[in-house]
Design an enzyme around this catalytic site. Structure first.
Site, short mmCIF file in Angstrom:
data_model
loop_
_atom_site.label_atom_id
_atom_site.label_comp_id
_atom_site.label_asym_id
_atom_site.label_seq_id
_atom_site.Cartn_x
_atom_site.Cartn_y
_atom_site.Cartn_z
N ASP A 43 0.84 -1.22 -0.19
CA ASP A 43 -0.17 -0.03 -0.11
C ASP A 43 0.92 1.19 0.12
O ASP A 43 0.39 2.28 -0.06
CB ASP A 43 -1.03 -0.10 1.09
CG ASP A 43 -0.40 -0.14 2.45
OD1 ASP A 43 1.09 0.03 2.53
OD2 ASP A 43 -0.98 -0.06 3.51
N SER A 44 2.23 0.95 0.06
CA SER A 44 3.12 2.22 -0.18
C SER A 44 2.62 2.98 -1.38
O SER A 44 3.08 4.02 -1.79
CB SER A 44 4.54 1.64 -0.14
OG SER A 44 4.60 0.54 -1.13
N ASP A 82 -1.31 -6.61 -0.05
CA ASP A 82 -0.99 -5.82 1.23
C ASP A 82 -2.63 -5.28 1.44
O ASP A 82 -3.17 -4.44 0.81
CB ASP A 82 -0.05 -4.59 0.89
CG ASP A 82 0.39 -3.72 2.13
OD1 ASP A 82 -0.01 -4.43 3.29
OD2 ASP A 82 1.10 -3.12 2.45
N LYS A 111 -1.02 -9.69 3.06
CA LYS A 111 -0.27 -9.40 4.34
C LYS A 111 -1.17 -8.30 5.06
O LYS A 111 -1.82 -7.54 4.47
CB LYS A 111 0.94 -8.44 3.66
CG LYS A 111 1.63 -8.06 4.64
CD LYS A 111 3.04 -7.18 4.39
CE LYS A 111 3.01 -5.90 3.93
NZ LYS A 111 2.73 -4.90 4.86
N GLU A 113 -0.81 -5.78 8.75
CA GLU A 113 -0.09 -5.17 9.76
C GLU A 113 -0.83 -5.33 11.16
O GLU A 113 -1.72 -5.42 11.39
CB GLU A 113 0.12 -3.58 9.66
CG GLU A 113 0.85 -3.06 8.34
CD GLU A 113 0.93 -1.71 8.31
OE1 GLU A 113 0.82 -0.99 8.87
OE2 GLU A 113 1.48 -1.39 7.18
N GLU A 176 9.88 -4.68 10.40
CA GLU A 176 10.09 -2.99 10.02
C GLU A 176 10.68 -2.39 11.21
O GLU A 176 9.95 -2.28 12.12
CB GLU A 176 9.10 -2.59 9.36
CG GLU A 176 9.28 -1.22 8.78
CD GLU A 176 8.36 -0.62 7.77
OE1 GLU A 176 7.33 -1.21 7.36
OE2 GLU A 176 8.66 0.45 7.22
O1 KIV Z 1 3.44 -1.07 1.48
C1 KIV Z 1 4.79 -1.64 1.46
O2 KIV Z 1 5.36 -1.33 0.59
C2 KIV Z 1 5.09 -2.35 2.46
C3 KIV Z 1 6.49 -2.61 2.79
C4 KIV Z 1 7.15 -1.40 3.58
C5 KIV Z 1 6.95 -3.77 3.49
O3 KIV Z 1 4.30 -2.66 3.41
#
Ligand code: KIV
Length: 258
Positions: A43-44, A82, A111, A113, A176
């Protein structure tokens, strides 16, 4: 190239390092695929592609759009979706959204968090056949709640998080923003692979955000990001040259005209 699976990824614990990079589109996914074990549709992308100040406003629809593109560009890659902020607040919501991911894209895993507080959600997903990667330590989706991005030092908390997620059934963990010595302790405490980002080298693999490591994202650069290419400079120089040649009528020349 043989596609990785949850089983082959788990088997790499303590062996050959796992290589992971983010990807947001088909073009770059295809370029990255031969060199990495996993592609993360992180989600970056909300920051580097959508220009937002953090990841929190990313949506399921937006993430699915990018995931479909990545899967199309790299059909032989293990692709991780994500889960965006707010898409896994409770077991039912998380499962509904994970089912969407599997039904609407070819992603292999999701994934999310969070640590031990997310264990019941992870367990529910895994019991329903979803492959889940955890993400502990610095949590970008908590940036507003925490008031910034901060290195995490709480060893007891991290150990509890890692162990609770392993018990709940994650196949791997992202760790992280943790000092290298502490990251080693966390890695040694679980039997699943730990993928570091800003967590030193004593982990089972590394992940970087592609637009950071190619030097394209210029807003800020965390200490742990190594630039493998001066992407922004190269792009600017190329576009500047193009603009100059258009204005001076050097482009198109004979070789580029019918
Ligand atoms: O969103 C993302 O790119 C991430 C990485 C920082 C692991 O979660």
């Amino acid at each position: 190239m043989k596609k990785e699976t949850v089983r082959t990824i788990k088997a790499r614990k303590g062996k050959e390092k796992l290589v992971m990079i983010t990807a947001y589109d088909a073009l770059f996914a295809k370029l990255f695929a031969p060199f990495v074990d996993m592609l993360l549709v992180g989600d970056s992308l909300n920051m580097s592609f959508a220009g937002r100040k953090d990841t929190l406003s990313a949506t399921m629809d937006q993430m699915l759009y990018h995931t479909k593109a990545v899967c199309a560009g790299a059909p032989q890659s293990f692709v991780i979706f994500d889960m965006p902020y707010g898409s896994y607040t409770d077991p039912t919501t998380a499962l509904q959204n994970a089912i969407r991911v599997y039904q609407e894209s070819d992603a292999d895993a999701i994934k999310l968090e969070g640590g031990e507080e997310k264990a019941p959600i992870v367990k529910h997903l895994v019991q329903n056949g979803v492959a889940v990667m955890g993400h502990i330590g610095l949590l970008p989706q908590h940036v507003r709640g925490e008031g910034g991005y901060k290195v995490v030092h709480d060893q007891n908390r991290l150990l509890r998080d890692a162990q609770a997620l392993e018990e709940a059934g994650v196949f791997a963990l992202i760790l992280e923003g943790v000092k290298a010595t502490l990251a080693k302790d966390i890695t040694d405490s679980v039997s699943i692979p730990v993928i570091g980002i800003g967590a030193g080298t004593d982990v089972d693999g590394q992940v970087l955000v592609w637009s950071d490591m190619l030097g394209l994202f210029e807003e800020f650069k965390p200490k742990f990001v190594k630039k493998y290419c001066e992407g922004a400079r190269l792009v600017k120089e190329a576009v500047q040259r193009y603009a100059d040649e258009v204005k001076s009528a050097q482009f198109p020349d004979k070789d580029h005209s019918y």
